[in-house]
Motif scaffolding. Structure first.
Motif, PDB file in Angstrom:
ATOM      1  N   PRO A   8      -2.601   4.293  -4.814  1.00  0.00           N
ATOM      2  CA  PRO A   8      -1.803   4.123  -3.599  1.00  0.00           C
ATOM      3  C   PRO A   8      -0.612   5.089  -3.597  1.00  0.00           C
ATOM      4  CG  PRO A   8      -2.314   2.003  -4.597  1.00  0.00           C
ATOM      5  CD  PRO A   8      -2.716   3.047  -5.586  1.00  0.00           C
ATOM      6  N   SER A  53      -6.951   7.334  -0.821  1.00  0.00           N
ATOM      7  CA  SER A  53      -6.765   5.901  -1.028  1.00  0.00           C
ATOM      8  C   SER A  53      -6.524   5.231   0.312  1.00  0.00           C
ATOM      9  CB  SER A  53      -5.580   5.640  -1.964  1.00  0.00           C
ATOM     10  OG  SER A  53      -5.265   4.258  -1.975  1.00  0.00           O
ATOM     11  N   LYS A  74      -4.810   2.703   0.647  1.00  0.00           N
ATOM     12  CA  LYS A  74      -3.519   2.020   0.570  1.00  0.00           C
ATOM     13  C   LYS A  74      -2.356   3.017   0.577  1.00  0.00           C
ATOM     14  CE  LYS A  74      -5.317  -1.954  -2.010  1.00  0.00           C
ATOM     15  NZ  LYS A  74      -5.208  -2.751  -3.266  1.00  0.00           N
ATOM     16  N   SER A  75      -2.576   4.160   1.193  1.00  0.00           N
ATOM     17  CA  SER A  75      -1.551   5.212   1.196  1.00  0.00           C
ATOM     18  C   SER A  75      -1.071   5.499   2.607  1.00  0.00           C
ATOM     19  CB  SER A  75      -2.105   6.492   0.568  1.00  0.00           C
ATOM     20  OG  SER A  75      -2.461   6.264  -0.781  1.00  0.00           O
ATOM     21  N   THR A 105       3.036  -4.563  -0.482  1.00  0.00           N
ATOM     22  CA  THR A 105       1.701  -4.517   0.146  1.00  0.00           C
ATOM     23  C   THR A 105       0.618  -4.223  -0.873  1.00  0.00           C
ATOM     24  OG1 THR A 105       1.809  -2.141   0.688  1.00  0.00           O
ATOM     25  CG2 THR A 105       2.677  -3.708   2.315  1.00  0.00           C
ATOM     26  N   ILE A 106       0.969  -3.597  -2.006  1.00  0.00           N
ATOM     27  CA  ILE A 106      -0.053  -3.306  -3.028  1.00  0.00           C
ATOM     28  C   ILE A 106       0.025  -4.290  -4.195  1.00  0.00           C
ATOM     29  CG2 ILE A 106      -0.261  -0.883  -2.395  1.00  0.00           C
ATOM     30  CD1 ILE A 106       1.482  -0.143  -4.753  1.00  0.00           C
ATOM     31  N   SER A 143       0.231   3.143 -11.435  1.00  0.00           N
ATOM     32  CA  SER A 143      -0.115   2.149 -10.415  1.00  0.00           C
ATOM     33  C   SER A 143       0.027   2.697  -9.006  1.00  0.00           C
ATOM     34  CB  SER A 143       0.783   0.912 -10.553  1.00  0.00           C
ATOM     35  OG  SER A 143       0.582   0.276 -11.793  1.00  0.00           O
ATOM     36  N   ALA A 144       0.974   3.617  -8.804  1.00  0.00           N
ATOM     37  CA  ALA A 144       1.219   4.167  -7.470  1.00  0.00           C
ATOM     38  C   ALA A 144       2.138   5.365  -7.590  1.00  0.00           C
ATOM     39  CB  ALA A 144       1.831   3.115  -6.548  1.00  0.00           C
TER      40      ALA A 144
END
Length: 312
Positions: free
Chosen positions: A251, A276, A278-279, A308-309, A161-162
């Motif tokens: 992310p 990404s 979201k990084s 945030t993700i 997921s991250a």
């Protein structure tokens, strides 16, 4: 004058004999102590069987609808379950935190097997499966553990997921990389002959006296063993293998130390961040084992990032 020289030679010979006898006594004591200490070594987590070898998986925190945080150590880290404690203990109130101790590390067996990147990641995946720690996961690697996290996210994107990187290594750092001669082989011999017993673990945040005793047992028996040395020796090939695969589109929160001396590291990091939207990168003014120095800050920013993700 001859009498004076003779006296010096006798003194030197006596000193040499004393040193050799001390060395022999320490060697005998060390291996006798290992037999006794083996009975007191107590893994705090689960020992799971992976391809015939025991791997230690330690978990804290309740299982919930959030992805578990999987801590992955550097090749140099002898005792991951204690090394990471300062950080995972500050995250397990909200998240399931899991430490994988690779073969050769911590309470896990020394295997003598290949330490190529595919083997390392497959062992991690199997260990989590046997330990019933279900994904998808948020990977929290330190240093060379970052190579494993990147490869994992590239090869099995549905499982990740991250990534929360603790001053990780990046594949592109190994394009022109050559393993430098270091003292690891010497340290392996120092451990074998018992000289590490002259070193005592210092107390650090969140480690109890019991933790320190267990940590010393691990250091005395496992430090700089064959698996750790082989893991170091495969860094270059592993990095080059991953570099051909690209950048994972997940992310990422990348904590970086200002002590890194790679001239184009900022450029490499920015390339990862662009994979990404979201990084982000968080620069820290501390040493490369950033969780030692900035655990409160890292825990706080990790929780904020995960929210945030979508992992509230």
């Amino acid at each position: 004058m001859k009498k004076y020289k003779g006296t010096i030679l006798k003194v030197l010979l006596s000193l040499i004999i004393v040193v050799l006898l001390s060395f022999i006594v320490l060697l005998v004591y060390h291996h006798a102590a290992l037999i006794v200490e083996k009975e007191h070594i107590a893994p705090p987590g689960s020992m799971v069987l992976v391809d015939g070898n025991g791997m230690h998986v330690y978990a804290e925190g309740e299982k919930n609808n959030k992805p578990p945080l999987i801590f992955m150590s550097d090749f140099y880290t002898i005792d991951p379950v204690y090394d990471f404690k300062v950080l995972y203990s500050k995250l397990s109130d909200e998240y399931r935190t899991v430490v994988i101790e690779k073969l050769g590390h911590g309470y896990s067996d020394v295997s003598g097997l290949s330490r190529d990147i595919e083997t390392l990641v497959e062992e991690n995946r199997k260990a989590l499966k046997v330990a019933k720690e279900d994904g998808p996961y948020v990977l929290v690697p330190n240093s060379s553990g970052g190579l494993e996290a990147i490869y994992w996210a590239l090869k099995y994107p549905d499982e990740i997921s991250a990534i929360v990187g603790l001053d990780i290594f990046y594949p592109e750092q190994f394009q022109d990389f050559k393993i430098k001669e270091d003292n690891m082989d010497i340290l392996s011999q120092i451990r074998f002959f018992g000289m590490l017993r002259l070193y005592h673990s210092k107390g650090q945040e969140n480690l109890t006296d019991y933790d320190l005793k267990q940590r010393n047992y691990i250091i005395n028996s496992k430090a700089f063993n064959e698996d750790i040395v082989n893991e170091r020796n495969t860094l270059s090939e592993n990095g080059k293998t991953i570099a051909q695969l690209g950048v994972p589109n997940v992310p990422m929160l990348l904590f970086t130390s200002n002590e890194s001396n790679k001239s184009n590291l900022d450029e490499i990091i920015q390339k990862f961040l662009k994979a990404s939207d979201k990084s982000q990168e968080v620069k820290l003014n501390c040493g490369s084992y950033v969780h030692y120095f900035e655990s409160d800050n890292i825990a706080k920013k990790t929780k904020e990032f995960l929210k945030t993700i979508g992992f509230n």
